[in-house]
Design an enzyme around this catalytic site. Structure first.
Site, PDB file in Angstrom:
ATOM      1  N   ARG A 101      -0.600  12.863   0.378  1.00  0.00           N
ATOM      2  CA  ARG A 101       0.552  11.997   0.643  1.00  0.00           C
ATOM      3  C   ARG A 101       1.413  11.797  -0.597  1.00  0.00           C
ATOM      4  NH1 ARG A 101      -1.553   7.438   5.008  1.00  0.00           N
ATOM      5  NH2 ARG A 101      -2.262   8.950   6.558  1.00  0.00           N
ATOM      6  N   ASP A 150       5.043  -6.056   9.356  1.00  0.00           N
ATOM      7  CA  ASP A 150       4.219  -5.023   8.741  1.00  0.00           C
ATOM      8  C   ASP A 150       4.584  -4.951   7.264  1.00  0.00           C
ATOM      9  OD1 ASP A 150       2.352  -2.680  10.005  1.00  0.00           O
ATOM     10  OD2 ASP A 150       3.259  -2.035   8.121  1.00  0.00           O
TER      11      ASP A 150
END
Length: 281
Positions: free
Chosen positions: A38, A149
């Site tokens: 990532r 979030d």
């Protein structure tokens, strides 16, 4: 593998320490390959030659802080579905009807629900569908959905309300026709949440570990599912205590199927699998 773009133990520790402190998410050694994969996307985006150089840049005082937000986005797991763990939505329906039978008047004070760790939005949109269906059966029933979030990337996605058509497979056909809009271009295979769903959800960024909880006891129900499995015991206990402070008396805290309330049972009683009711200690 090019050593320049591989993740050293020292750099892994730098990232794990930062992510652990600021998000509560644990990144143990067995996740090193995932982290490396990532981070390579951020190397490409920033033009840095190595992970060490990238981390020096991200953590530097001169950097605006935006890159740290993008770093967290890159390393945050965001797995979700419409109607995921469906029994929780049955528990929500039962809770609302129980309130009706006990004389709760939601036309005076709307039913309030918080989808914490809402990811890309499938959960709060599912909640909106369930609650609109209840509103058709309960005269005067009004509701408000808050959805939060830590990841700005998934929040941006959630706010668009646009999904690949394959994402709605768990949704019954009659609800698809009622609440979803298909793209006029069939080749795009996209669907959009209707205005009726989008207008009842307030999306905002919130960090469950470091966020400023209002302790306002304003929510009837809080969904906080499949995120605390990434927290250490201390952070998990802290979050559960904080969420309890946000619930009204007798309100529900709903966790994911793979989670439990652990040692934080004081002030809660179980009413269904991973569903807990706030009680006075």
């Amino acid at each position: 593998m090019n050593d320049e773009v591989s993740l050293s133990r020292a750099d892994h520790q730098r990232i794990a320490d930062y992510i652990g402190r600021h998000t509560g998410i644990q990144l143990p050694d067995h996740k090193r390959q995932l982290i490396e994969t990532r981070l390579r996307k951020r190397l490409k985006a920033t033009g840095k030659a190595s992970i060490s150089e990238y981390l020096d840049y991200a953590f530097s005082p001169e950097e605006s802080g935006l890159e740290l937000v993008l770093l967290v986005d890159a390393l945050t797991t965001n797995k979700t579905d419409f109607f995921r763990e469906a029994n929780h939505f049955e528990a929500l329906r039962d809770f609302v009807f129980h309130g009706v039978s006990n004389g709760q008047r939601w036309h005076e004070s709307p039913f309030r629900i918080w989808s914490a760790a809402c990811s890309s939005g499938e959960e709060p949109y599912t909640l909106a569908i369930v609650l609109w269906e209840l509103a058709e059966q309960i005269p005067g029933f009004r509701f408000v959905i808050d959805a939060s979030d830590i990841s700005t990337k998934v929040l941006d996605h959630a706010m668009t309300g646009i999904y690949d058509v394959a994402r709605i497979d768990p949704v019954p056909e009659y609800l698809r026709k009622k609440y979803f809009l298909r793209s006029q271009d069939p080749a795009k295979r996209l669907i959009k949440m209707s205005k009726q769903l989008r207008e009842v959800i307030r999306f905002f960024s919130f960090n469950l570990i470091t966020g400023d909880y209002g302790r306002s006891a304003e929510y009837d129900v809080i969904f906080c599912r499949n995120v605390m499995i990434y927290f250490c015991d201390e952070d998990r206990a802290k979050v559960i205590r904080s969420l309890r402070g946000e619930l009204k008396p007798n309100g529900l805290l709903i966790l994911g199927h793979s989670e439990s309330i652990g040692n934080q049972r004081e002030g809660f009683e179980p009413v269904a699998p991973t569903v807990y009711r706030k009680v006075e200690a």
